[in-house]
Write a protein that holds these residues in place. Sequence first.
Motif, PDB file in Angstrom:
ATOM      1  N   ILE A 271       0.731  -1.394  -0.056  1.00 54.43           N
ATOM      2  CA  ILE A 271       0.080  -0.098  -0.076  1.00 54.43           C
ATOM      3  C   ILE A 271       0.825   1.234   0.172  1.00 54.43           C
ATOM      4  N   SER A 312      -9.201   2.558   5.341  1.00 55.45           N
ATOM      5  CA  SER A 312      -8.490   1.428   5.012  1.00 55.45           C
ATOM      6  C   SER A 312      -8.856   0.200   6.053  1.00 55.45           C
ATOM      7  N   PRO A 329      -7.982  -2.167  -2.050  1.00 52.19           N
ATOM      8  CA  PRO A 329      -7.627  -1.170  -0.881  1.00 52.19           C
ATOM      9  C   PRO A 329      -6.356  -0.061  -1.346  1.00 52.19           C
ATOM     10  N   VAL A 333      -6.346   4.053  -0.739  1.00 47.75           N
ATOM     11  CA  VAL A 333      -5.279   4.729  -0.186  1.00 47.75           C
ATOM     12  C   VAL A 333      -4.851   5.798  -1.290  1.00 47.75           C
ATOM     13  N   ALA A 408     -13.528   6.102   1.196  1.00 44.20           N
ATOM     14  CA  ALA A 408     -12.154   6.767   1.447  1.00 44.20           C
ATOM     15  C   ALA A 408     -12.357   8.280   1.242  1.00 44.20           C
TER      16      ALA A 408
END
Length: 832
Positions: A271, A312, A329, A333, A408
């Motif tokens: 990530i 996340s 994910p 981010v 997010a």
Amino acid sequence: MAELLYRIGRFAARRHWTVVGAWLALLALTAVTYVSFAGALSSSISLPDTPTTRVSQQLERDFEGTGGGNGSIVVETTDGEPFTDQQRSAVVDLLDELRAVDGVSDVTDPFQTQDDVDASAEQVADGRRQLADGEQKLRDAQAQINLGRAALRDQRQQAREAGTLAAVREQLAAAQRQLDEGQAELDDQREKVEAEAPRLEQGAILSGLASGFRTVSEDGSAAVVNVVFSAPINEVTVETKEEIETLATDAGIDGVELHPSQEIAQTVPSILGPGEIAGVVIAAIVLTVMLGTALGAALPLVTALLGVGVASLASLSFSGLVEFVSVTPVLGVMLGLAVGIDYSLFIINRHRRQLMRGADVHESIGIANGTSGNAVVFAGVTVIVALLALNVTGVGFLGLMGTVGAVAVLVAILMAVTLTPAVLSLVGTRILRRGERRRLGAGHVAHDDEITDRDQPMSSTRAWTVLAVGVVALLAIAAPATQMRLGLPDGSTQPPDSSGFQAYEVQAEKFGEGSNGPLLVVADLPAAIGEDEVIAEQAAIGERLGNLWAVEAVVPIGASKDRTALAFQVVPRGAPSSESTGALVHDLRELRPTTTDGGEATLGVAGNASANIDISEQLSDVLPTYLVLVVGLSLLILVLVFRSILVPLTATLGFVLSLLAAFGGITAIFQIGFLADLFGVHAPGPVLSFLPIIATGILFGLAMDYQLFLVSGMREAYAHGADARVAVRHGLNAGRAVVTAAAIIMISVFAGFVFSHDATIKPIGFGLAFGVLLDAFVVRMLLIPAAMHLLGDKAWWLPGWLDRLLPDVDVEGAKLERSHPVQDGAAGTMST
């Protein structure tokens, strides 16, 4: 909404520690739920109802031992010489360990398989030689019998002429019986040979079709171990793959290297890597330059990182219940960082401007939250709607990616309108530079909302020039998009030092490109056949398959339990992502081979290459629908916000231009290979299949952000009586600095992902960074102002009936400013 956000801002300013503590508690809670409920991420992408999945289900249901997924381990000698007996023995011993792994159904021995293939071919060759010899012997025996019959006829004639026929009649009859018996025996042997000939011919056909299939290379230096799983490849657990990879990596066979293929060695992308961290560092530098203080620069970064952590961890907490593709994910981010920094920056920038005009700290926080925060909420909701609209496509993993991205963005909005005011309250006037605080203390206040000389409108000639050059430039950049092909990453796109890439390269070099993506073909027969008819049908249908120009080899797999279908492995000539393989899949599905009884078989195709083609085509089909939905949404939102017809139209056309140009840049680099080395693209190929639709949704939302923050300033100036063209310049001058900083930050964050090792993340990062670059700096800051200038007062025209129907959303928070005016005077102080 503006009044509500004003109150939230004031509350957060007064109860700053409560708000900060609440967010930290939420972060801790999501961390606990993540540890408790999170599951493994999937590195493979699948769709539930495609031609490939239907064939795969048929194989699992009707054929013995063919329902599971498979991967391969490529074995090669380090010196390029054939395997020694000791090396072969060590590899075979390893296969026993692999078979014992939980989730593995079978592991084929490549050496034994190749020996069997070679022996089968030799048997067919021997059989054909023996058949030829037998036919020659039959011909010789027939000739002998024919000679005997001729001699017997001569003897009978001679006896008749000599008058001794009666004396030798019995002798001649015995000779005749002997010849007849010999003929009968010969006929019997001929029938057997004629019965055997078709079977040998069928075997020869099948052997010839399979001649291009090998499990050990011709030079004997490489072999391919096929690992068959008990479940479909997308359901194989990470633990199973990791155990296989560990066994292969730690095998320690002297002089031998083992490379698990991409299906086994796929890894979940990190990530936050060096590139992503570099992007955040650049964002910090931009914030420091714009805000002038390290403290001010740290605030958006801290809130964004905290928001990314909450979003996340909260999303991944559901990965134990729902299958998450590994890129999901990472996308969250990307968006969380980019919009989180930008949204916080917009509120901080407004707060700073108000402080320099002498506003009280708490009052300024409330007004900034009610004005810029209101615009942030509206812009963020636009992004959320665009992302959630991905669920309309009906593609499960795509909808989940949109939902995680929307979460997010939602967290980023909530952070911006609650945590940002709380932290601004903590830092007080230290958000300003020292020089600004000194000037403010001396009674010097700013008046940044007045029309000044620098707000003089551009010339119409310049506007026309900017518009024409900008449109032509974007169209030129978009040109490569006309050649765009969609696909999914294969082993060739993996990092050069990865096991997946090395397995792909060895197979391509030693066994041919097509060996990396064999196809499974199922032929549904018109009716069930007998056991003794299977080989004949396999030969008849296999020959038709082998006649296709893009086929390298055809290998029969077997018949279904009820013998109503036959399965084949077809090895293409081209790579899995090549155009020829895509065309072959279509040709196979359209082919109707004739069976031995004159009927027609229907073909279905499965396999990784086929699945990638189906996924890419399905996503390509839904892209126009999604684009129409997003464009229509864009028009409706902008009409509502700006109460105009032409402003939304120009904004939407600008978005379409920047989107197509982004597609052109993606195609040029990742498919055609232009500047490939600069961006670390070592194997140009098809564009990531879901990138266009993901980029459309995200870039639409971000484009509307910048449109909102720039053009709302123009509308505000026009509403306060400024000339339309002067209002364009004033709005541009007022919002250009913060939008420039916000765009650079967003580009930096996205661009950081361009240097990811993962072939899925890299093009997404580039596409979003390049799209924001074009939309913010070319469309929003050049083309839109030029178009607005040329339209003049007409830009704000709205039919009266529509004006009465539309609600007043007051995105700029003008009503709030009128009810809570910022008073010029000394800066307020506060105690913490």
